[in-house]
Write an enzyme that holds these catalytic residues in place. Structure first.
Site, PDB file in Angstrom:
ATOM      1  N   HIS A   1      44.285  44.013  27.740  1.00  0.00           N
ATOM      2  CA  HIS A   1      43.644  45.086  26.968  1.00  0.00           C
ATOM      3  C   HIS A   1      43.742  46.441  27.658  1.00  0.00           C
ATOM      4  CE1 HIS A   1      40.770  43.926  29.988  1.00  0.00           C
ATOM      5  NE2 HIS A   1      40.095  45.045  29.765  1.00  0.00           N
ATOM      6  N   ASP A   2      44.140  46.461  28.935  1.00  0.00           N
ATOM      7  CA  ASP A   2      44.229  47.701  29.703  1.00  0.00           C
ATOM      8  C   ASP A   2      45.660  48.194  29.878  1.00  0.00           C
ATOM      9  OD1 ASP A   2      41.567  48.308  30.181  1.00  0.00           O
ATOM     10  OD2 ASP A   2      41.455  47.083  31.990  1.00  0.00           O
TER      11      ASP A   2
ATOM     12  N   ASP B   1      35.301  41.637  36.219  1.00  0.00           N
ATOM     13  CA  ASP B   1      35.831  42.990  36.052  1.00  0.00           C
ATOM     14  C   ASP B   1      35.605  43.853  37.292  1.00  0.00           C
ATOM     15  OD1 ASP B   1      36.728  45.196  34.089  1.00  0.00           O
ATOM     16  OD2 ASP B   1      34.818  45.993  34.816  1.00  0.00           O
TER      17      ASP B   1
ATOM     18  N   ASP C   1      33.604  38.153  29.875  1.00  0.00           N
ATOM     19  CA  ASP C   1      33.762  39.176  30.895  1.00  0.00           C
ATOM     20  C   ASP C   1      32.471  39.313  31.693  1.00  0.00           C
ATOM     21  OD1 ASP C   1      35.747  41.236  31.775  1.00  0.00           O
ATOM     22  OD2 ASP C   1      36.336  41.094  29.680  1.00  0.00           O
TER      23      ASP C   1
ATOM     24  N   ASP D   1      34.916  40.196  14.754  1.00  0.00           N
ATOM     25  CA  ASP D   1      33.616  39.599  15.058  1.00  0.00           C
ATOM     26  C   ASP D   1      33.765  38.144  15.503  1.00  0.00           C
ATOM     27  OD1 ASP D   1      33.956  38.249  12.510  1.00  0.00           O
ATOM     28  OD2 ASP D   1      33.243  40.101  11.563  1.00  0.00           O
TER      29      ASP D   1
ATOM     30  N   ASP E   1      38.182  40.512  11.465  1.00  0.00           N
ATOM     31  CA  ASP E   1      36.921  40.989  10.876  1.00  0.00           C
ATOM     32  C   ASP E   1      36.597  40.165   9.640  1.00  0.00           C
ATOM     33  OD1 ASP E   1      34.820  42.483   9.781  1.00  0.00           O
ATOM     34  OD2 ASP E   1      36.203  43.920   8.852  1.00  0.00           O
TER      35      ASP E   1
ATOM     36  N   GLU F   1      39.566  40.349  38.605  1.00  0.00           N
ATOM     37  CA  GLU F   1      40.398  41.548  38.471  1.00  0.00           C
ATOM     38  C   GLU F   1      40.352  42.224  39.843  1.00  0.00           C
ATOM     39  OE1 GLU F   1      40.884  45.475  35.623  1.00  0.00           O
ATOM     40  OE2 GLU F   1      38.890  44.919  36.314  1.00  0.00           O
TER      41      GLU F   1
END
Length: 554
Positions: A328-329, A199, A98, A29, A21, A256
């Site tokens: 991230h999952d 995705d 993504d 960001d 950040d 994915e």
């Protein structure tokens, strides 16, 4: 196999919200990513995959897109994105975004128009059906629990959402939808994007006509995967997307893909596949249960080995897998695959090395290169992830106490991977000057980039050596295009395999804390990588310390 520009690349996934950040609002960001391009170049990565940064209400952390053509102000501006693409290009790096097109957000203009006139043009952009006698059109359960159907206020109609109710599924049977998707893909590729991570793509094809299936829980619903297993014809959509978008731009794409049928492998990632690559999820899905996380089976070193080898045998030289330890999952890989309490420096290196030397494209998830671990939750109130909150409720309903339920979901929570990147030992680990959107992992003073970049024996330096070996002119052809042959498979907690090409390499890891002595298939000429200072072997046996990992030239 026709050689492609992306075959020899190493990829790195950035979760922008948690990376860095620069304006003090507690959210990572694009300027933060730009400021760390030299760090990523120094590590050796070539492809940067950004999790979603599009305009979104963030019901599912940006995987609910309200505007495919704009950057969410939380992350910056389109000018920032264009600067990132350009500055990455200057460093011979590629930006991958993504592509989330199974569904959009309920705040997207298409869905707003569909709700205003369900029988009109935009109503056909989604799956909208009438309720019958107050019942939903089908008994499918969404990935996040509860029915896939939600009401359109003021009507007797419902819309389908495979995921969160704020993520209505797009109707890919409608040519107008596909045209809008292709237009957007090409718009981004024309901007200089290197490609896409795609995705939940198998979900775009539904088994028609829509119907009920046998319930698999007491709630009377069945997993949506039951429907997907019966859906045929997704290839028509995917080949169209490839030919209209990816091929003309020579774009890198990684799918994915969880539910492709075995006979479809060549169609997905072969010479003329829909995608450049697909992720290997054999290890991540191991031990899962329809009942929920509370019923999941822990993965053992032997399970991990067999999952990896099964995936490698399945693909062979048909195409390229994209190999991951975490994303991230998922929870942090070192906390998931190493036995509890065994997250030592050597063990982290061993796990990284065994994964990195597999045939395919290695993907590093932010923080993996410094050995970041699962975080600690003192209360369910600290959890942000909607999947974790759903599983917590499911676990309570199964009869577990709140304390037991929190302990169970803590092992698998997606928030483990979403805690802020650990840059240094200062306040908030150097991630932000403000209040971080998600609590930092309390171990950041012991595990951070600043400490590891100048430590020859750190996890960071080990990953750097792995990447350098992969790029080395002598070994590159073997590591990228060579075959993979498992060896010593019957030796418990030993994972070993050959990589054979112009040269022959033996990769071996002792997947336990106790030392082991095992047969040495062939005498090594040279030790290329070792996570210890020494190794003991003779012509027939090799003595491995706990968690020892080696790459040997044979």
């Amino acid at each position: 196999m026709t050689k492609k520009w992306w075959h020899d690349k190493t990829a790195y996934q950035i979760y922008p919200k948690s990376f860095l950040d620069t304006n003090g609002d507690g959210i990572g960001d694009l300027k933060g990513i730009i400021s760390k391009l030299d760090y990523l170049k120094d590590l050796g990565v070539d492809i940067l995959w950004l999790s979603p940064i599009y305009v979104s209400p963030f019901a599912d952390q940006g995987y609910d897109i309200a505007d495919y053509y704009n950057i969410d102000p939380r992350f910056g501006t389109m000018e920032d994105m264009e600067e990132l693409i350009e500055k990455a290009k200057e460093r011979e790096m590629y930006i991958v975004m993504d592509l989330v097109v199974n569904h959009c957000s309920d705040e997207h203009e298409w869905f707003k128009k569909a709700c205003a006139d369900p029988d009109g043009e935009y109503g056909n952009y989604f799956y909208i059906r009438e309720k019958k006698d107050g019942k939903s059109p089908t008994n499918w359960r969404s990935y996040f629990g509860n029915s896939v159907w939600s009401d359109i206020p003021g009507t007797n109609k419902q819309y389908l959402h495979s995921f969160h109710k704020k993520q209505p599924d797009l109707n890919w049977e409608n040519e107008a939808v596909r045209e809008e998707v292709y237009k957007n893909i090409n718009w981004w590729l024309d901007k200089g994007l290197g490609g896409f991570r795609i995705d939940a793509i198998i979900n775009i094809k539904k088994a028609l006509p829509l119907q009920d299936y046998e319930p698999d829980r007491a709630d009377g619903l069945c997993s949506i995967q039951e429907m997907l297993s019966r859906a045929n014809g997704v290839g028509e959509f995917l080949s169209e997307m490839r030919d209209r978008c990816f091929k003309p731009h020579d774009a890198f794409t990684v799918g994915e893909v969880f539910d492709e049928k075995p006979e479809e492998l060549d169609s997905f990632i072969g010479e003329n596949g829909y995608f450049s690559s697909k992720f290997d999820f054999n290890e991540t899905i191991f031990g899962g249960s329809e009942k929920g996380w509370y019923d999941a089976k822990a993965i053992t070193p032997e399970d991990y080995k067999h999952c990896c080898f099964a995936a490698q045998r399945h693909v062979g030289t048909t195409g390229f897998l994209s190999n991951i330890i975490e994303n991230h999952d998922e929870p942090r890989g070192v906390s998931h695959y190493l036995p509890e309490g065994e997250c030592s420096l050597e063990a982290k290196k061993m796990l990284g090395g065994l994964n990195f030397m597999l045939r395919g494209i290695p993907f590093i998830y932010q923080g993996q290169e410094i050995g970041m671990e699962n975080t600690v939750f003192s209360s369910i109130d600290e959890v942000d992830d909607i999947a974790t909150l759903d599983q917590y409720q499911t676990t309570l309903e199964a009869g577990y106490s709140p304390e037991e339920a929190l302990n169970i979901v803590s092992r698998y929570s997606r928030d483990n991977a979403r805690t802020p990147m650990q840059w240094d030992a200062s306040a908030n680990t150097g991630f932000t000057n403000g209040t971080p959107w998600l609590k930092v992992n309390p171990n950041y003073r012991d595990i951070n980039v600043a400490d590891q970049m100048n430590d020859e024996h750190s996890v960071f330096m080990f990953y750097k050596k792995l990447i350098q070996l992969r790029k080395h002119p002598r070994w590159k052809e073997t590591i990228i295009y060579g075959t993979l042959e498992p060896v010593l498979e019957d030796e418990k907690n030993i994972m070993a395999y050959y990589r054979k090409g112009p040269e022959t390499l033996l990769i071996i890891g002792n997947f336990q804390k106790d030392e082991q002595e095992v047969p040495l298939p062939r005498m090594p000429k040279e030790i290329l990588i070792n996570n210890y200072q020494e190794v003991s072997y003779d012509e027939t046996r090799i003595h491995l310390k706990g968690w020892q990992f080696l790459v040997l030239e044979i």
